[in-house]
Design a protein around this motif. Structure first.
Motif, PDB file in Angstrom:
ATOM      1  N   ALA A 138      -3.314  -8.643  -9.763  1.00  0.00           N
ATOM      2  CA  ALA A 138      -4.694  -8.149  -9.709  1.00  0.00           C
ATOM      3  C   ALA A 138      -5.350  -8.455  -8.369  1.00  0.00           C
ATOM      4  N   ASN A 139      -4.603  -8.989  -7.431  1.00  0.00           N
ATOM      5  CA  ASN A 139      -5.166  -9.421  -6.158  1.00  0.00           C
ATOM      6  C   ASN A 139      -4.695  -8.517  -5.021  1.00  0.00           C
ATOM      7  N   THR A 140      -5.460  -8.550  -3.941  1.00  0.00           N
ATOM      8  CA  THR A 140      -5.194  -7.684  -2.802  1.00  0.00           C
ATOM      9  C   THR A 140      -5.116  -8.497  -1.523  1.00  0.00           C
ATOM     10  N   ILE A 141      -4.097  -8.185  -0.713  1.00  0.00           N
ATOM     11  CA  ILE A 141      -3.934  -8.822   0.582  1.00  0.00           C
ATOM     12  C   ILE A 141      -4.010  -7.747   1.667  1.00  0.00           C
ATOM     13  N   PHE A 142      -4.820  -8.012   2.696  1.00  0.00           N
ATOM     14  CA  PHE A 142      -4.971  -7.100   3.819  1.00  0.00           C
ATOM     15  C   PHE A 142      -4.117  -7.606   4.977  1.00  0.00           C
ATOM     16  N   ILE A 143      -3.409  -6.673   5.644  1.00  0.00           N
ATOM     17  CA  ILE A 143      -2.461  -7.055   6.695  1.00  0.00           C
ATOM     18  C   ILE A 143      -2.682  -6.150   7.901  1.00  0.00           C
ATOM     19  N   ARG A 144      -2.678  -6.758   9.065  1.00  0.00           N
ATOM     20  CA  ARG A 144      -2.855  -5.980  10.289  1.00  0.00           C
ATOM     21  C   ARG A 144      -1.858  -6.456  11.339  1.00  0.00           C
ATOM     22  N   GLN A 145      -1.313  -5.509  12.081  1.00  0.00           N
ATOM     23  CA  GLN A 145      -0.416  -5.844  13.193  1.00  0.00           C
ATOM     24  C   GLN A 145      -1.257  -6.160  14.416  1.00  0.00           C
ATOM     25  N   VAL A 146      -1.075  -7.362  14.983  1.00  0.00           N
ATOM     26  CA  VAL A 146      -1.780  -7.767  16.199  1.00  0.00           C
ATOM     27  C   VAL A 146      -0.718  -8.185  17.211  1.00  0.00           C
ATOM     28  N   GLY A 147      -0.350  -7.277  18.089  1.00  0.00           N
ATOM     29  CA  GLY A 147       0.719  -7.572  19.039  1.00  0.00           C
ATOM     30  C   GLY A 147       2.008  -7.839  18.306  1.00  0.00           C
ATOM     31  N   ASN A 148       2.617  -8.982  18.572  1.00  0.00           N
ATOM     32  CA  ASN A 148       3.871  -9.353  17.918  1.00  0.00           C
ATOM     33  C   ASN A 148       3.646 -10.257  16.709  1.00  0.00           C
ATOM     34  N   TRP A 149       2.468 -10.136  16.109  1.00  0.00           N
ATOM     35  CA  TRP A 149       2.128 -10.972  14.945  1.00  0.00           C
ATOM     36  C   TRP A 149       1.547 -10.107  13.832  1.00  0.00           C
ATOM     37  N   ALA A 150       1.817 -10.513  12.606  1.00  0.00           N
ATOM     38  CA  ALA A 150       1.150  -9.917  11.453  1.00  0.00           C
ATOM     39  C   ALA A 150       0.073 -10.893  10.998  1.00  0.00           C
ATOM     40  N   VAL A 151      -1.140 -10.356  10.773  1.00  0.00           N
ATOM     41  CA  VAL A 151      -2.272 -11.165  10.331  1.00  0.00           C
ATOM     42  C   VAL A 151      -2.588 -10.793   8.887  1.00  0.00           C
ATOM     43  N   LEU A 152      -2.642 -11.791   7.999  1.00  0.00           N
ATOM     44  CA  LEU A 152      -2.897 -11.570   6.583  1.00  0.00           C
ATOM     45  C   LEU A 152      -4.173 -12.288   6.181  1.00  0.00           C
ATOM     46  N   ALA A 153      -4.991 -11.629   5.356  1.00  0.00           N
ATOM     47  CA  ALA A 153      -6.204 -12.266   4.839  1.00  0.00           C
ATOM     48  C   ALA A 153      -6.550 -11.630   3.506  1.00  0.00           C
ATOM     49  N   ARG A 154      -7.358 -12.299   2.743  1.00  0.00           N
ATOM     50  CA  ARG A 154      -7.766 -11.762   1.444  1.00  0.00           C
ATOM     51  C   ARG A 154      -9.066 -10.957   1.560  1.00  0.00           C
ATOM     52  N   ASN A 155      -9.682 -10.976   2.731  1.00  0.00           N
ATOM     53  CA  ASN A 155     -10.906 -10.211   2.998  1.00  0.00           C
ATOM     54  C   ASN A 155     -10.645  -9.368   4.233  1.00  0.00           C
ATOM     55  N   ARG A 156     -10.830  -8.071   4.111  1.00  0.00           N
ATOM     56  CA  ARG A 156     -10.479  -7.170   5.210  1.00  0.00           C
ATOM     57  C   ARG A 156     -11.220  -7.536   6.499  1.00  0.00           C
ATOM     58  N   SER A 157     -12.488  -7.870   6.393  1.00  0.00           N
ATOM     59  CA  SER A 157     -13.274  -8.166   7.587  1.00  0.00           C
ATOM     60  C   SER A 157     -12.843  -9.465   8.258  1.00  0.00           C
ATOM     61  N   VAL A 158     -12.252 -10.366   7.484  1.00  0.00           N
ATOM     62  CA  VAL A 158     -11.806 -11.642   8.057  1.00  0.00           C
ATOM     63  C   VAL A 158     -10.685 -11.426   9.057  1.00  0.00           C
ATOM     64  N   LEU A 159      -9.959 -10.318   8.939  1.00  0.00           N
ATOM     65  CA  LEU A 159      -8.891 -10.036   9.900  1.00  0.00           C
ATOM     66  C   LEU A 159      -9.418 -10.020  11.328  1.00  0.00           C
TER      67      LEU A 159
END
Length: 560
Positions: A138-159
């Protein structure tokens, strides 16, 4: 691996997958962050390559190499697509007063990694700004590619709060340690710190309200002082770091801890005044010793003040415990309390001179053990008087030890002797000390010495000789070292034991003598400590484990 770290980010008030995929303007209407701070907590985990190497070494040293192989196999399965040469990080900033973890995973192509994890996470969806979304239950994780790193957070804006170059923030800790945690207490808003203290205080008050009995008041006083010190630490701490490294190259385990207080606070004053001093007992620090302890440091008035309160409350509690004993008469309780008070007064008087200087040394060989201790005290004559008072109070009691005072002097130190018979049924103690335990005590003008057994008197005299010429300060506040091999060899010479023999055999193939070392040093407004477990100690533990496993197998085979 991404799924594993996603589990650490499961939100308290997360968006559902459907809500996450609702079309929104990029990063604007997805719950924008009102206020943020720098990370309160930074956690790093070493690279997969580093962890694999270190776990292989550790499992081999402990005699369980199969566990290292299992770790390598699992790491290879779950880290495909991840850069195994770089560490992983978790940052925890406070967003509107709420912790919002951000995971940093080294990968140049997070989509490929997520594709391989679809069996565990399901397919990832992509939002209009390129942000990826994974629904885990029931939970959602937001992921964004930042250069050679993946950034994960539970709040989209926190990325948006992720660093542009994660390596610059986590690479040092991630390289130095297999796992490390750094807490920046000053990034916690005062209101949150106050709320934490308030919760602790409320729990304390509730616990004390349930405290009953005759010793309730003294227990409350003691706990109240501990609570006040905890509040001081929470409110005045600046930075705290703990790091653990299984060092395959150095063949050891290292645990580092450092603490600093806010400059100008009372806590900082306590630590700023704590400096190494010239020591009269530095001779205990020597190679080849079975064990030694050495401490030489200045003591601040604030430390003395805190120590006084702790000692006074401890005395009250000890007196209450003695008063409840059915083995002591009322007069004996009074006499014991008087002795405790005199010892406490002497300890505090020594602290009030503004320094701590003490050392202890254990030397062992086949069939031989020597132990001596020496310490600075404010009044050696009072120490002798206390022991004489104890002797007078014990006079006539059954099985009381025998005392001989003022037997001799050596370089201004007066020698005394305490003897006690070893009960006939204490066979192992008799093998070490014989029928009688003899403890030699030396009291100087501002010193006290103890030697265990006649064979240790020369060692005590060597300590007295060294005290005449204090050695200039090192940069250590305190140092403790234990070497297991000479202790085991002595124990084996006293009484043969298969487990000990197995540990000695393992130590014979190690890089050291089974060393455990603890060192504390002063730093600006704080203190740094390091614990080192040597290769020999790990291999000795492994030897004991193998011996226990063999015995268990033999027992199991005997049942069939």
């Amino acid at each position: 691996m991404l799924a594993t770290f996603a589990a650490t980010l499961l939100p308290v008030n997360s968006l559902s997958a459907q809500e996450a995929l609702t079309p929104v303007a990029p990063r604007e209407s997805s719950g924008a962050v009102a206020t943020t701070t720098e990370p309160v907590v930074i956690v790093t985990i070493g690279s997969v390559n580093q962890l694999t190497q270190d776990f292989n070494y550790l499992s081999g040293a402990l005699g369980q190499p199969q566990f290292g192989g299992m770790f390598a196999m699992m790491a290879g399965t779950f880290t495909q697509g991840v850069d195994t040469s770089k560490p992983v990080g978790i940052l925890v900033p406070l967003v509107d007063g709420t912790p919002e973890p951000i995971a940093l995973v080294p990968t140049a192509d997070v989509k490929t990694v997520l594709k391989r994890l679809e069996a565990q996470t399901g397919p990832a969806d992509e939002l209009d700004d390129g942000t990826l979304v994974v629904a885990i239950g029931a939970n959602t994780i937001f992921i964004r590619q930042v250069g050679n790193w993946a950034v994960l957070a539970r709040n989209r804006s926190v990325l948006d709060q992720a660093p542009a170059d994660p390596a610059s923030l986590i690479s040092e800790m991630g390289t130095d340690y297999d796992i490390a945690v750094r807490l920046d207490m000053q990034q916690v808003p005062p209101a949150i710190r106050d709320a934490l203290i308030g919760q602790l205080r409320q729990g304390f008050d509730q616990a004390m309200a349930r405290q009953g009995g005759d010793d309730a008041e003294s227990a409350r006083d003691y706990a109240e002082q501990s609570m006040a010190q905890l509040e001081q630490v929470i409110s005045q701490t600046d930075d705290l770091m703990i790091g653990i490294d299984i060092d395959a190259t150095g063949r050891r385990i290292v645990v580092d801890a450092s603490f600093t207080a806010i400059p100008g606070t009372k806590l900082a004053t306590i630590y700023a005044a704590q400096k190494p001093i010239p020591s009269a007992y530095s001779m205990v620090v020597r190679d080849g010793a079975a064990a030694y302890m050495h401490a030489a440091a200045s003591i601040s008035p604030e430390t003395i003040e805190q120590a006084r309160g702790s000692v006074e409350n401890a005395i009250k509690m000890a007196s209450n415990v003695l008063g409840k004993s059915d083995k002591l008469s009322e007069s004996e309780v009074g006499e014991a309390t008087e002795v405790i008070n005199r010892i406490a007064d002497l300890v505090l008087a020594s602290y009030e001179e503004g320094k701590l200087d003490a050392g202890a040394l254990l030397l062992t060989d086949a069939g031989s053990m020597k132990f001596a201790f020496g310490s600075f005290i404010a009044d050696g004559g009072e120490a002798a008087s206390i022991v004489k008072d104890i002797a007078n109070k014990l006079q006539g009691h059954r099985d009381a030890p025998r005392f001989e005072f003022d037997r001799d002097t050596y370089r201004g130190v007066t020698m005394h002797l305490v003897e006690a018979e070893v009960p006939a049924d204490e066979d192992e103690v008799r093998k070490v000390f014989g029928d009688t335990v003899r403890v030699h005590i030396g009291t100087g003008e501002k010193s006290v010495y103890v030697a265990l057994g006649d064979q240790s008197v020369d060692l005590m005299k060597e300590m007295i000789d060294g005290a005449a010429s204090p050695v200039a300060a090192s940069d250590d506040l305190a140092r403790i070292e234990l070497n297991l091999l000479p202790i085991l060899q002595y124990a084996q010479s006293v009484e043969s034991n298969d487990a000990i023999a197995s540990m000695i055999d393992a130590l014979s193939r190690a890089d050291d003598a089974g060393t455990l070392r603890v060192v504390s040093k002063a730093i600006d407004n704080g203190q740094r400590s390091r614990i080192v477990l040597g290769d020999g100690l790990l291999r000795a533990i492994g030897g004991a484990v193998r011996e226990a496993q063999m015995k268990k197998m033999q027992q199991n085979n005997g049942q069939f």
